[in-house]
Design an enzyme around this catalytic site. Sequence first.
Site, PDB file in Angstrom:
ATOM      1  CD  GLU A   1      -2.201  -1.830   2.785  1.00 12.35           C
ATOM      2  OE1 GLU A   1      -2.248  -1.005   3.712  1.00 12.35           O
ATOM      3  OE2 GLU A   1      -2.768  -2.833   2.648  1.00 12.35           O
TER       4      GLU A   1
ATOM      5  CD  GLU B   1      -4.314  -4.590   4.905  1.00 10.52           C
ATOM      6  OE1 GLU B   1      -5.532  -5.004   4.732  1.00 10.52           O
ATOM      7  OE2 GLU B   1      -3.850  -3.347   5.087  1.00 10.52           O
TER       8      GLU B   1
ATOM      9  CG  PHE C   1       0.947   1.071  11.013  1.00 14.36           C
ATOM     10  CD1 PHE C   1       1.791   1.502  11.920  1.00 14.36           C
ATOM     11  CD2 PHE C   1       0.553   1.534   9.988  1.00 14.36           C
ATOM     12  CE1 PHE C   1       1.898   2.858  11.848  1.00 14.36           C
ATOM     13  CE2 PHE C   1       0.597   2.907   9.848  1.00 14.36           C
ATOM     14  CZ  PHE C   1       1.502   3.799  10.763  1.00 14.36           C
TER      15      PHE C   1
ATOM     16  CG  ASP D   1      -0.445  -2.790  14.990  1.00 12.43           C
ATOM     17  OD1 ASP D   1      -0.353  -2.677  16.198  1.00 12.43           O
ATOM     18  OD2 ASP D   1       0.689  -2.216  14.577  1.00 12.43           O
ATOM     19  CG  PHE D   2      -2.482  -2.688   9.266  1.00 11.08           C
ATOM     20  CD1 PHE D   2      -2.889  -2.608  10.624  1.00 11.08           C
ATOM     21  CD2 PHE D   2      -2.021  -1.641   8.055  1.00 11.08           C
ATOM     22  CE1 PHE D   2      -3.017  -1.107  10.666  1.00 11.08           C
ATOM     23  CE2 PHE D   2      -2.097  -0.448   8.473  1.00 11.08           C
ATOM     24  CZ  PHE D   2      -2.583  -0.254   9.741  1.00 11.08           C
TER      25      PHE D   2
ATOM     26  CG  HIS E   1      -1.857   2.223  13.550  1.00  6.37           C
ATOM     27  ND1 HIS E   1      -3.309   2.286  13.958  1.00  6.37           N
ATOM     28  CD2 HIS E   1      -1.769   2.601  12.388  1.00  6.37           C
ATOM     29  CE1 HIS E   1      -3.921   2.609  12.718  1.00  6.37           C
ATOM     30  NE2 HIS E   1      -3.099   2.646  11.999  1.00  6.37           N
TER      31      HIS E   1
END
Lengths: 338, 341
Positions: free
Chosen positions: B40, B71, B94, B96-97, B140
């Site tokens: 992205e 993702e 990030f 987290d994703f 994040h």
Amino acid sequence: MIDPSSAADIATAAEAGTRLGYPESVLEDLYVRMLRIRLFEEEIHYHMSRGRIHGTTHLYVGQEAVAAGAAANLSDRDYITSTHRCHGHAIAKGTDLGSLAAEMFGKRAGVCGGKGGSMHLADPARGNLGGTGIVGGGIPIAVGAALSIRRLRQDRVVVCFFGDGAMNEGAFHESANLASVWGLPVLFLCENNQYGVSTHVSRSTNLEDLSIRASGYGIPGRKVDGMDVLAVYEAVRDAIAYVKTRGPLLLVAQTYRFLGHSKSDANVYRTEEEIAAWRRRDPIPGFRDRLLAEGSFREDRLSDLEEEVRREVDAAFRYAQACEEPGPEDLLGDVYAD
Amino acid sequence: MRTDAGTGARRPREISYAQAVREALREELRRDSRVFLMGEDVGIYGGTFGVSAGLFEEFGSDRILDTPISEAVLAGAAAGAALTGTRPVVEIPFSDFLTLALDQIGNQAAKMRYMFGGAVRVPLVVRSPAGSGTGAGAQHSQSQEALFCHFPGLKVAVPSTPYDAKGLLKTAVRDDNPVVFLEQKLLYKVSGPVPEEEYLLPFGKADVKRAGSDLTIVTWGRMVGLCLEAAERLAAEGISAEVVDPRTLVPLDSGAIVSSVAKTGRLLIVHEAVRTGGFGGEIAAIVADSAAFPLLKAPIRRVAGFDIPIPYSPVLERNAVPTPERIEAAARDLVGRTATV
């Protein structure tokens, strides 16, 4: 063995007298691919019911026309991604029956060394990128293979098999969208076998026609009778011609699994009548009748073909049962490539 | 590489952690046409943290691919591409994703080689910045390395310096397995020596960032810098800490950890990730199972993130993860000292 007398309804199509219009080699190939799948799976069913094959299995019986009709358009260089119901795809794509049977028995000589099993049949040398136990999990993989084709400027295509259930996974949505944005050469081939385990498609998806979902991604959506191998063959042939030059396409094949979702399925969610009605549309005897009606295949020739496939399947299962079990030395290998 | 300016030797140039990652990508993209980057905003925007700046201009849209915010398909398409002759690097803005892509990373890419009996190679890298300290809140800011260590088939890198980031990333791109490469977002702007000439760093080889004799501190990622600063202050109190950075958690250089603990007799493990289920527990268990165990002079200690989501308030956020004060206090406690200052 196939009993042609059970397919009276299909005979009507043949009686209509339409010439099939294909070389005998193509017709024979389609018939043999379907027969291989059917007889192979009947053996699996037999051995599993006797406890000789452990684990579970998802049989493809009833859906053979889809795998056979699709794969007859593909070479070893073309890719497929498969599902948890992956025997038919692997067989149609040309993997040796002995190594597939050996995998079912968990043997070292199995196509995955006994480490994959029923849901993870793969054969990269023949373009089969594997089955997956996660519904929809193979769809992004197909997009990636199509990306490689594009980046390496190859003349190949990807056929991505998945079911009506997978269409409600996010993986399908993300994949269809990305493939469309990038115009990748992947055919999304949905086998709508009417049920996700026990849930009828009408209770999981508020659409009469799943193919219209394609419009949400800006790609064409088409339908085909998944019980008619020649219709699938033609639809996939045309779809591939489109996909190779213009990008992805969604093709929904209407089909039906005659047996349960897996070995533990008692079929309590559907009626005997419904199953019987679909069985009357069994793609294999139906196609057999059309071949006879065509005139170029005589009864004895079809019987010979059937005997030949029967011998091939029997030999595969004899071979598989005689193969060695994997040993402790096989346990820890193949996690990482060197 | 750590040339002492006082000796008169030529100082190596210094570049930032982000520049080091970019250099690794640029060199590998130039070296091997099969390598490509997708993610992205990695194109003209240059990546969420600016890591890929300039790569689009050099390699074009065929090699640097901007993607939708998807993702799962990014990770899965990377696996599919890796199976079929190309070598993808995916950037997820990030870490987290990564949970959105976890099926594709952990169930598909990680398992394919084993499930398919060794018939395939899956050469892909998923790069993603981890860690707290930016005020971006609970979704994040996480450090999830332990999650990926729990999927056999993945390799996991957690570089702590520009030098390590570059050398490890080049190795990751050449590796024939899926690699989760967890960059440290607070380190992106931190500079350190990185040679002009090409080099690679092997996976599974720990780096002793500082030698010492009283205790071993095993730590990785951003915590390495904090531990080195702590070690400096502890040295002033007469406590000699050895700082061991495994650099990759899978494969893990257990030998280097065990040897260091056998030498010092004390082990402090420091990680930013939450304590429960953190990789520190695994390291403690490895040492407890090893020949170093009877040589321990004190119980094994961990300083880790508290078992909470990362909070927003800067005061709270700073204290959610190990601080120099907590690290030093644990070290003093381990060697049986109380604070002298």
